[in-house]
Motif scaffolding. Structure first.
Motif, mmCIF file in Angstrom:
data_model
loop_
_atom_site.group_PDB
_atom_site.id
_atom_site.type_symbol
_atom_site.label_atom_id
_atom_site.label_comp_id
_atom_site.label_asym_id
_atom_site.label_seq_id
_atom_site.Cartn_x
_atom_site.Cartn_y
_atom_site.Cartn_z
ATOM 1 N N ILE A 152 -21.023 31.144 61.175
ATOM 2 C CA ILE A 152 -20.936 30.224 60.047
ATOM 3 C C ILE A 152 -21.648 30.772 58.808
ATOM 4 O O ILE A 152 -21.238 30.512 57.683
ATOM 5 C CB ILE A 152 -21.506 28.852 60.447
ATOM 6 C CG1 ILE A 152 -20.639 28.261 61.556
ATOM 7 C CG2 ILE A 152 -21.556 27.906 59.260
ATOM 8 C CD1 ILE A 152 -19.152 28.186 61.218
ATOM 9 N N LEU A 153 -22.722 31.544 59.003
ATOM 10 C CA LEU A 153 -23.376 32.136 57.836
ATOM 11 C C LEU A 153 -22.411 33.035 57.073
ATOM 12 O O LEU A 153 -22.325 32.972 55.843
ATOM 13 C CB LEU A 153 -24.615 32.927 58.256
ATOM 14 C CG LEU A 153 -25.300 33.686 57.109
ATOM 15 C CD1 LEU A 153 -25.793 32.719 56.049
ATOM 16 C CD2 LEU A 153 -26.437 34.545 57.637
ATOM 17 N N THR A 154 -21.656 33.871 57.790
ATOM 18 C CA THR A 154 -20.684 34.732 57.124
ATOM 19 C C THR A 154 -19.651 33.909 56.376
ATOM 20 O O THR A 154 -19.271 34.235 55.244
ATOM 21 C CB THR A 154 -19.958 35.629 58.143
ATOM 22 O OG1 THR A 154 -20.908 36.272 58.978
ATOM 23 C CG2 THR A 154 -19.118 36.683 57.441
ATOM 24 N N GLU A 155 -19.189 32.825 57.014
ATOM 25 C CA GLU A 155 -18.205 31.959 56.370
ATOM 26 C C GLU A 155 -18.740 31.428 55.041
ATOM 27 O O GLU A 155 -18.034 31.413 54.026
ATOM 28 C CB GLU A 155 -17.847 30.787 57.291
ATOM 29 C CG GLU A 155 -17.304 31.173 58.647
ATOM 30 C CD GLU A 155 -15.891 31.714 58.608
ATOM 31 O OE1 GLU A 155 -15.106 31.280 57.733
ATOM 32 O OE2 GLU A 155 -15.551 32.554 59.462
ATOM 33 N N TRP A 156 -19.994 30.989 55.044
ATOM 34 C CA TRP A 156 -20.585 30.432 53.826
ATOM 35 C C TRP A 156 -20.761 31.505 52.752
ATOM 36 O O TRP A 156 -20.472 31.275 51.576
ATOM 37 C CB TRP A 156 -21.935 29.791 54.157
ATOM 38 C CG TRP A 156 -22.606 29.190 52.948
ATOM 39 C CD1 TRP A 156 -22.301 28.010 52.335
ATOM 40 C CD2 TRP A 156 -23.678 29.760 52.194
ATOM 41 N NE1 TRP A 156 -23.123 27.802 51.244
ATOM 42 C CE2 TRP A 156 -23.982 28.867 51.139
ATOM 43 C CE3 TRP A 156 -24.420 30.935 52.324
ATOM 44 C CZ2 TRP A 156 -24.983 29.115 50.212
ATOM 45 C CZ3 TRP A 156 -25.423 31.186 51.406
ATOM 46 C CH2 TRP A 156 -25.694 30.283 50.355
ATOM 47 N N ILE A 215 -26.717 23.815 54.628
ATOM 48 C CA ILE A 215 -25.668 24.735 54.190
ATOM 49 C C ILE A 215 -24.726 25.055 55.349
ATOM 50 O O ILE A 215 -23.496 25.020 55.219
ATOM 51 C CB ILE A 215 -26.293 26.033 53.634
ATOM 52 C CG1 ILE A 215 -26.775 25.806 52.196
ATOM 53 C CG2 ILE A 215 -25.316 27.201 53.686
ATOM 54 C CD1 ILE A 215 -27.534 26.980 51.620
ATOM 55 N N LEU A 216 -25.306 25.361 56.507
ATOM 56 C CA LEU A 216 -24.489 25.707 57.663
ATOM 57 C C LEU A 216 -23.692 24.504 58.151
ATOM 58 O O LEU A 216 -22.517 24.621 58.501
ATOM 59 C CB LEU A 216 -25.378 26.250 58.782
ATOM 60 C CG LEU A 216 -26.257 27.461 58.424
ATOM 61 C CD1 LEU A 216 -27.041 27.934 59.641
ATOM 62 C CD2 LEU A 216 -25.416 28.604 57.860
ATOM 63 N N SER A 217 -24.334 23.325 58.157
ATOM 64 C CA SER A 217 -23.649 22.104 58.598
ATOM 65 C C SER A 217 -22.466 21.787 57.693
ATOM 66 O O SER A 217 -21.370 21.458 58.163
ATOM 67 C CB SER A 217 -24.624 20.928 58.605
ATOM 68 O OG SER A 217 -25.686 21.154 59.490
ATOM 69 N N ASP A 218 -22.679 21.867 56.387
ATOM 70 C CA ASP A 218 -21.619 21.555 55.431
ATOM 71 C C ASP A 218 -20.447 22.528 55.568
ATOM 72 O O ASP A 218 -19.287 22.142 55.395
ATOM 73 C CB ASP A 218 -22.160 21.588 54.002
ATOM 74 C CG ASP A 218 -23.072 20.408 53.689
ATOM 75 O OD1 ASP A 218 -23.090 19.445 54.497
ATOM 76 O OD2 ASP A 218 -23.763 20.446 52.659
ATOM 77 N N THR A 219 -20.743 23.775 55.884
ATOM 78 C CA THR A 219 -19.684 24.775 56.031
ATOM 79 C C THR A 219 -18.806 24.456 57.231
ATOM 80 O O THR A 219 -17.573 24.562 57.163
ATOM 81 C CB THR A 219 -20.283 26.184 56.182
ATOM 82 O OG1 THR A 219 -21.112 26.464 55.053
ATOM 83 C CG2 THR A 219 -19.189 27.240 56.262
ATOM 84 N N VAL A 220 -19.428 24.052 58.355
ATOM 85 C CA VAL A 220 -18.637 23.658 59.527
ATOM 86 C C VAL A 220 -17.756 22.461 59.197
ATOM 87 O O VAL A 220 -16.573 22.414 59.560
ATOM 88 C CB VAL A 220 -19.553 23.343 60.726
ATOM 89 C CG1 VAL A 220 -18.757 22.702 61.863
ATOM 90 C CG2 VAL A 220 -20.234 24.606 61.215
ATOM 91 N N LYS A 221 -18.294 21.480 58.489
ATOM 92 C CA LYS A 221 -17.509 20.298 58.126
ATOM 93 C C LYS A 221 -16.321 20.682 57.251
ATOM 94 O O LYS A 221 -15.222 20.116 57.391
ATOM 95 C CB LYS A 221 -18.399 19.284 57.411
ATOM 96 C CG LYS A 221 -19.440 18.630 58.317
ATOM 97 C CD LYS A 221 -20.338 17.704 57.528
ATOM 98 C CE LYS A 221 -21.440 17.123 58.395
ATOM 99 N NZ LYS A 221 -22.375 16.283 57.603
#
Length: 270
Positions: free
Chosen positions: A84-88, A246-252
């Motif tokens: 998820i960090l990479t995604e963000w 930040i990580l939570s919002d990216t998953v959502k």
């Protein structure tokens, strides 16, 4: 010739959704590799040198994560997400690859066929975000709140505390969680854990049918910082501040288009 370099469990699974002629794995990541791939196993201490060597050749290379000197020295920046960090980082433009193999590439293929509750483990303690006391309180909270749930350890969760707390409800397997459920051919009806977990996003994308996510909010009980989650080069040059939110919002965001996802949030007080 297309080459891809894999160093951890999730990119190994995600490699199913791309094509390459040769897959380079570290010995640790080899056990998560997909069947049918032409594999080369490279010792960990040589891996970065092999990556750098191929970065100056005409081969089309895909690297994991998109961090560090190899990625930044390569003219064509092709990366496979390592979480998820990479995604963000890609979504925010901190890294700008020419090609990105994202969590979004995952196809729905596993039906939700049972009512099992599964807790997704995390390496908060090993990573330094939780003290041992907070980690223990977190696991006991999950055990008390979800007494019937099974516990699936994170690949880098090396503590024996989950086995002591969850005992016979601990899932023991050498597979990563995505491969485990692909082999079973069915998805649990409820996923429990940190909403910023890569596994939440990947299993949500894999599911066919309604799947419930019991999201545990952990911001207030985090003892450590997420500032060291990636390599110093990126952090120092971009001055990036990483938070659980930040990580939570990216998953959502990744799951926002999925009509089969139901997310409930629960605050953890310690």
């Amino acid at each position: 010739m297309r080459l891809i370099f894999i160093e951890s469990s999730f990119p190994a699974f995600l490699s199913k959704y791309t094509q390459a002629n040769i897959f380079f794995y570290t010995p640790e990541s080899k056990r998560y590799s997909m069947p049918g791939q032409t594999k080369v196993i490279v010792p960990r201490f040589l891996f970065k040198y092999i990556k750098f060597f191929f970065s100056i050749t005409p081969f089309s290379c895909i690297y994991q994560g998109g961090f560090g000197i190899v990625f930044n020295s390569y003219k064509k920046k092709r990366i496979i997400s390592d979480g998820i960090l990479t995604e963000w980082l890609v979504r925010q433009g901190y890294i700008q690859p020419d090609e990105f193999i994202s969590v979004e590439n995952i196809k729905s293929e596993i039906p939700v066929q049972n009512s099992d509750e599964v807790i997704l483990g995390n390496n908060f303690f090993e990573f330094g975000n939780f003290t041992f006391e907070t980690y223990q309180a977190y696991l006991l909270f999950l055990k008390t709140t979800y007494p019937n749930a099974l516990y699936f350890p994170h690949p880098r969760e090396t503590s024996d505390l989950p086995s002591k707390i969850f005992k016979e409800k601990l899932i023991e397997t050498s597979d990563n969680i995505e491969t485990y459920y692909r082999k079973r051919g069915e998805m649990p009806g409820c996923l429990i854990g940190f909403i910023g977990s890569t596994a939440i996003a990947s299993l949500g994308k894999l599911a066919i049918g309604t799947i419930n996510i019991e999201s545990i909010i952990v911001d207030d009980c985090c003892d450590g910082k997420l500032q060291n989650v990636t390599d110093p080069y990126l952090l120092k040059t971009k001055n990036i501040k990483i938070t659980f939110k930040i990580l939570s919002d990216t998953v959502k965001q990744i799951l926002s288009s999925s009509e089969n996802i139901r997310i409930s949030e629960h605050k953890l007080f310690l």
